[in-house]
Design a protein around this motif. Structure first.
Motif, PDB file in Angstrom:
ATOM      1  N   THR A 103      41.739  48.834  51.249  1.00  0.00           N
ATOM      2  CA  THR A 103      41.414  48.261  49.944  1.00  0.00           C
ATOM      3  C   THR A 103      42.690  47.799  49.250  1.00  0.00           C
ATOM      4  O   THR A 103      43.512  48.626  48.857  1.00  0.00           O
ATOM      5  CB  THR A 103      40.701  49.291  49.053  1.00  0.00           C
ATOM      6  OG1 THR A 103      39.623  49.882  49.770  1.00  0.00           O
ATOM      7  CG2 THR A 103      40.151  48.626  47.794  1.00  0.00           C
ATOM      8  N   VAL A 105      44.802  45.759  46.031  1.00  0.00           N
ATOM      9  CA  VAL A 105      44.612  45.649  44.587  1.00  0.00           C
ATOM     10  C   VAL A 105      44.851  44.211  44.171  1.00  0.00           C
ATOM     11  O   VAL A 105      45.588  43.465  44.821  1.00  0.00           O
ATOM     12  CB  VAL A 105      45.562  46.595  43.807  1.00  0.00           C
ATOM     13  CG1 VAL A 105      45.216  48.044  44.087  1.00  0.00           C
ATOM     14  CG2 VAL A 105      47.024  46.316  44.152  1.00  0.00           C
ATOM     15  N   ASN A 110      43.762  46.396  40.011  1.00  0.00           N
ATOM     16  CA  ASN A 110      42.457  46.993  40.243  1.00  0.00           C
ATOM     17  C   ASN A 110      42.062  46.807  41.711  1.00  0.00           C
ATOM     18  O   ASN A 110      42.442  45.802  42.337  1.00  0.00           O
ATOM     19  CB  ASN A 110      41.392  46.349  39.337  1.00  0.00           C
ATOM     20  CG  ASN A 110      41.610  46.704  37.883  1.00  0.00           C
ATOM     21  OD1 ASN A 110      41.887  47.849  37.546  1.00  0.00           O
ATOM     22  ND2 ASN A 110      41.507  45.717  37.009  1.00  0.00           N
ATOM     23  N   PRO A 111      41.305  47.738  42.291  1.00  0.00           N
ATOM     24  CA  PRO A 111      40.958  47.640  43.708  1.00  0.00           C
ATOM     25  C   PRO A 111      40.023  46.471  43.996  1.00  0.00           C
ATOM     26  O   PRO A 111      39.128  46.153  43.207  1.00  0.00           O
ATOM     27  CB  PRO A 111      40.261  48.985  43.979  1.00  0.00           C
ATOM     28  CG  PRO A 111      39.762  49.442  42.656  1.00  0.00           C
ATOM     29  CD  PRO A 111      40.756  48.959  41.651  1.00  0.00           C
ATOM     30  N   LYS A 112      40.252  45.842  45.160  1.00  0.00           N
ATOM     31  CA  LYS A 112      39.406  44.736  45.615  1.00  0.00           C
ATOM     32  C   LYS A 112      38.556  45.248  46.786  1.00  0.00           C
ATOM     33  O   LYS A 112      38.835  44.977  47.942  1.00  0.00           O
ATOM     34  CB  LYS A 112      40.277  43.555  46.035  1.00  0.00           C
ATOM     35  CG  LYS A 112      41.090  42.951  44.912  1.00  0.00           C
ATOM     36  CD  LYS A 112      42.123  41.962  45.424  1.00  0.00           C
ATOM     37  CE  LYS A 112      41.489  40.777  46.107  1.00  0.00           C
ATOM     38  NZ  LYS A 112      42.518  39.776  46.515  1.00  0.00           N
ATOM     39  N   ARG A 113      37.505  45.988  46.444  1.00  0.00           N
ATOM     40  CA  ARG A 113      36.683  46.616  47.471  1.00  0.00           C
ATOM     41  C   ARG A 113      35.896  45.593  48.285  1.00  0.00           C
ATOM     42  O   ARG A 113      35.515  45.849  49.436  1.00  0.00           O
ATOM     43  CB  ARG A 113      35.734  47.623  46.810  1.00  0.00           C
ATOM     44  CG  ARG A 113      35.095  48.579  47.762  1.00  0.00           C
ATOM     45  CD  ARG A 113      34.546  49.811  47.081  1.00  0.00           C
ATOM     46  NE  ARG A 113      33.486  49.528  46.121  1.00  0.00           N
ATOM     47  CZ  ARG A 113      32.770  50.471  45.500  1.00  0.00           C
ATOM     48  NH1 ARG A 113      33.035  51.740  45.740  1.00  0.00           N
ATOM     49  NH2 ARG A 113      31.838  50.155  44.638  1.00  0.00           N
ATOM     50  N   THR A 138      43.599  52.877  53.790  1.00  0.00           N
ATOM     51  CA  THR A 138      43.288  53.438  52.479  1.00  0.00           C
ATOM     52  C   THR A 138      42.043  52.787  51.875  1.00  0.00           C
ATOM     53  O   THR A 138      41.909  51.559  51.878  1.00  0.00           O
ATOM     54  CB  THR A 138      44.468  53.233  51.518  1.00  0.00           C
ATOM     55  OG1 THR A 138      45.652  53.729  52.139  1.00  0.00           O
ATOM     56  CG2 THR A 138      44.234  53.958  50.204  1.00  0.00           C
ATOM     57  N   TYR A 140      39.351  52.807  48.371  1.00  0.00           N
ATOM     58  CA  TYR A 140      39.050  53.234  47.010  1.00  0.00           C
ATOM     59  C   TYR A 140      37.956  54.302  47.059  1.00  0.00           C
ATOM     60  O   TYR A 140      37.011  54.192  47.858  1.00  0.00           O
ATOM     61  CB  TYR A 140      38.582  52.019  46.202  1.00  0.00           C
ATOM     62  CG  TYR A 140      38.264  52.297  44.763  1.00  0.00           C
ATOM     63  CD1 TYR A 140      39.275  52.519  43.835  1.00  0.00           C
ATOM     64  CD2 TYR A 140      36.944  52.326  44.325  1.00  0.00           C
ATOM     65  CE1 TYR A 140      38.988  52.764  42.510  1.00  0.00           C
ATOM     66  CE2 TYR A 140      36.635  52.569  42.999  1.00  0.00           C
ATOM     67  CZ  TYR A 140      37.664  52.790  42.097  1.00  0.00           C
ATOM     68  OH  TYR A 140      37.370  53.030  40.776  1.00  0.00           O
ATOM     69  N   THR A 143      34.175  54.220  48.724  1.00  0.00           N
ATOM     70  CA  THR A 143      33.961  53.027  49.533  1.00  0.00           C
ATOM     71  C   THR A 143      33.242  53.329  50.837  1.00  0.00           C
ATOM     72  O   THR A 143      32.386  52.558  51.275  1.00  0.00           O
ATOM     73  CB  THR A 143      35.303  52.330  49.820  1.00  0.00           C
ATOM     74  OG1 THR A 143      35.905  51.926  48.590  1.00  0.00           O
ATOM     75  CG2 THR A 143      35.107  51.105  50.702  1.00  0.00           C
ATOM     76  N   LYS A 275      50.428  50.847  45.229  1.00  0.00           N
ATOM     77  CA  LYS A 275      49.040  50.375  45.330  1.00  0.00           C
ATOM     78  C   LYS A 275      48.059  51.543  45.262  1.00  0.00           C
ATOM     79  O   LYS A 275      47.064  51.488  44.525  1.00  0.00           O
ATOM     80  CB  LYS A 275      48.853  49.607  46.638  1.00  0.00           C
ATOM     81  CG  LYS A 275      47.402  49.220  46.936  1.00  0.00           C
ATOM     82  CD  LYS A 275      47.286  48.520  48.258  1.00  0.00           C
ATOM     83  CE  LYS A 275      47.473  49.431  49.440  1.00  0.00           C
ATOM     84  NZ  LYS A 275      46.360  50.404  49.602  1.00  0.00           N
ATOM     85  N   ASP A 276      48.347  52.590  46.012  1.00  0.00           N
ATOM     86  CA  ASP A 276      47.422  53.719  46.037  1.00  0.00           C
ATOM     87  C   ASP A 276      47.445  54.483  44.717  1.00  0.00           C
ATOM     88  O   ASP A 276      46.413  55.005  44.264  1.00  0.00           O
ATOM     89  CB  ASP A 276      47.777  54.656  47.190  1.00  0.00           C
ATOM     90  CG  ASP A 276      47.495  54.010  48.544  1.00  0.00           C
ATOM     91  OD1 ASP A 276      46.943  52.896  48.560  1.00  0.00           O
ATOM     92  OD2 ASP A 276      47.825  54.622  49.571  1.00  0.00           O
ATOM     93  N   GLN A 279      45.227  52.604  42.470  1.00  0.00           N
ATOM     94  CA  GLN A 279      43.801  52.800  42.761  1.00  0.00           C
ATOM     95  C   GLN A 279      43.290  54.076  42.101  1.00  0.00           C
ATOM     96  O   GLN A 279      42.169  54.099  41.570  1.00  0.00           O
ATOM     97  CB  GLN A 279      43.579  52.856  44.272  1.00  0.00           C
ATOM     98  CG  GLN A 279      43.840  51.532  44.965  1.00  0.00           C
ATOM     99  CD  GLN A 279      43.093  51.402  46.269  1.00  0.00           C
ATOM    100  OE1 GLN A 279      41.864  51.454  46.302  1.00  0.00           O
ATOM    101  NE2 GLN A 279      43.828  51.227  47.353  1.00  0.00           N
TER     102      GLN A 279
END
Length: 428
Positions: A103, A105, A110-113, A138, A140, A143, A275-276, A279
């Motif tokens: 996932t 960001v 914000n996460p791009k699931r 990784t 979110y 998911t 990034k994590d 998230q």
């Protein structure tokens, strides 16, 4: 170039007879995994859109630095355990499929699931019901269950598992063989099959529910990111007081077990840590204050260094040389490297900014080390590659947040008994 045009190699394994498929198998997460399974005798379908990386692997070359992987690649090709494919339709229906797409960001952190769902949609027509689908990178939180529910709504019945990758870049082959593997599944059967698969290469299996496994991966990276932020904040506080933080840190850690894990200050970067952390921040509705603070400190450290240089020097009349452009030492990966933040900011102030790195090959602007040192008025140690520890810097002033070069220029000594506490703290 098409997959048919890739260079021939000794390996002619057919994808249809592969024991498992790894989607994204030619990437940083995929390659250690591919070679680890192949070393245990499995036939692996390396499925990836990056034809250049596939070509490199098929010809016996690693597309990036991965310590200990060269011999495994040679053996895998010699024993015909690898197939190289680039289309979703080439996925084997006879074994597990591991997807290394995580996932990301967006520009708002914000996460791009949706990226994960889009990948599954492409693969889905080529997956059979009852097949094990392992999500590897990784995710979110939530998911894995979200993907499973999505598949159920589409009338599909796959065994969905999440088995997070937790390796240190460049050392994946070693760590996959020595570290526990967290395994989770959306059903007991999925978890059992995933555990059986990873038990082939991992010394120990730890089973969690999917959302627990997702949090375990994010918590681990966020904790590390916050650790770096703490020591970077200490560095800035000591610096504002006119003190040498390395001397203080070494004294704190000397034979004192409760302080031994404090890292040295430096530029905390790369494609995962921030990034994590972001998230987790998004999941906590921006109430993860420690994560937000860590980002401000770590991302702000290069700005503090540049501001300090502007106060001390007339940068408009100076050439600044940046030593190291990879995001960490001894690797060639520049993703999310703060060295490039330095370059961008300094380009607005310095007469000229020159860059060098002994490992990076993908940046055409890099110059030989000797040229950068000779032409620069001041140097910044951005990445603490070991080669810089003894390199001839021609007496040029060096900004070294890491403390790696400190012993060479440090005049004052602090001794406790016979111990010199000015020795470098070492690389992260």
């Amino acid at each position: 170039m098409t997959i048919a045009e890739l260079p021939e190699a000794a390996s002619r394994t057919d994808a249809g007879t592969a024991d498992l498929t790894i989607v994204g198998g030619a990437g940083h997460v995929g390659v250690p995994l591919v070679l680890s399974f192949a070393a245990k005798g499995l036939r692996v379908n390396v499925n990836d859109l990056n034809l250049d990386s596939l070509a490199a692997l098929k010809s016996g070359r690693l597309p990036f630095i991965e310590h200990g992987a060269g011999e495994l690649l040679t053996d895998a090709l010699r024993n015909k355990r690898l197939a190289f494919t680039s289309k979703p339709g080439d996925i084997s229906g006879s074994g597990p499929v591991i997807v290394t797409i995580g996932t990301p960001v967006d520009e708002f952190l914000n996460p791009k699931r949706q990226v994960v769902q889009d990948c599954i949609d492409v693969l889905l027509p080529h997956l059979r019901d009852g097949q094990l689908l392992v999500l590897r990178s990784t995710l979110y939180p939530g998911t894995t269950d979200w993907i499973n529910a999505y598949l159920v709504r589409k009338g599909r019945s796959l065994k969905v598992a999440f088995c997070p990758e937790r390796i240190v870049q460049g050392h994946g082959v070693e760590e996959l063989a020595t570290m526990p593997q967290i395994v989770s599944g959306t059903s007991a059967e999925a978890a059992e099959e995933a555990a059986a698969l990873f038990r082939i290469i991992a010394p120990e299996i730890v089973v969690l529910d999917p959302i627990e496994a997702e949090f375990a991966k994010l918590f681990g990276n966020a904790y590390r990111y916050i650790e770096f932020a703490i020591t970077n904040q200490f560095y800035l506080i000591a610096k504002s007081a006119g003190l040498d933080y390395q001397r203080i840190l070494q004294a704190m850690k000397h034979n004192y077990p409760r302080a031994r894990n404090i890292p040295s200050p430096g530029y905390a970067a790369g494609p995962c840590l921030m990034k994590d952390t972001m998230q987790l921040t998004a999941f906590a509705r921006n109430e993860f204050s420690l994560g937000n603070a860590a980002m401000l400190v770590n991302e702000g450290l290069p700005l503090h260094v540049v501001d300090d240089l502007r106060r001390r020097y007339d940068l408009g009349r100076m050439t600044v040389g940046l030593l190291g452009m990879a995001f960490k030492s001894e690797i060639d990966d520049v993703r999310a490297s703060l060295s490039y933040k330095f370059k961008k900011v300094l380009n607005g102030y310095a007469r000229e900014v020159l860059t060098t790195d002994p490992f990076v090959t993908a940046d055409p602007d890099l110059l030989p080390f000797d040229d950068v040192v000779a032409r620069s008025d001041i140097l910044i140690l951005c990445t603490p590659h070991g080669i810089y520890r003894t390199a001839d810097l021609k007496g040029k002033p060096v900004i070294d947040v890491w403390g790696m070069l400190e012993k060479r220029f440090q005049l004052r000594r602090l001794h406790v008994g016979a111990v010199d506490l000015n020795r470098p703290a070492g690389d992260r």
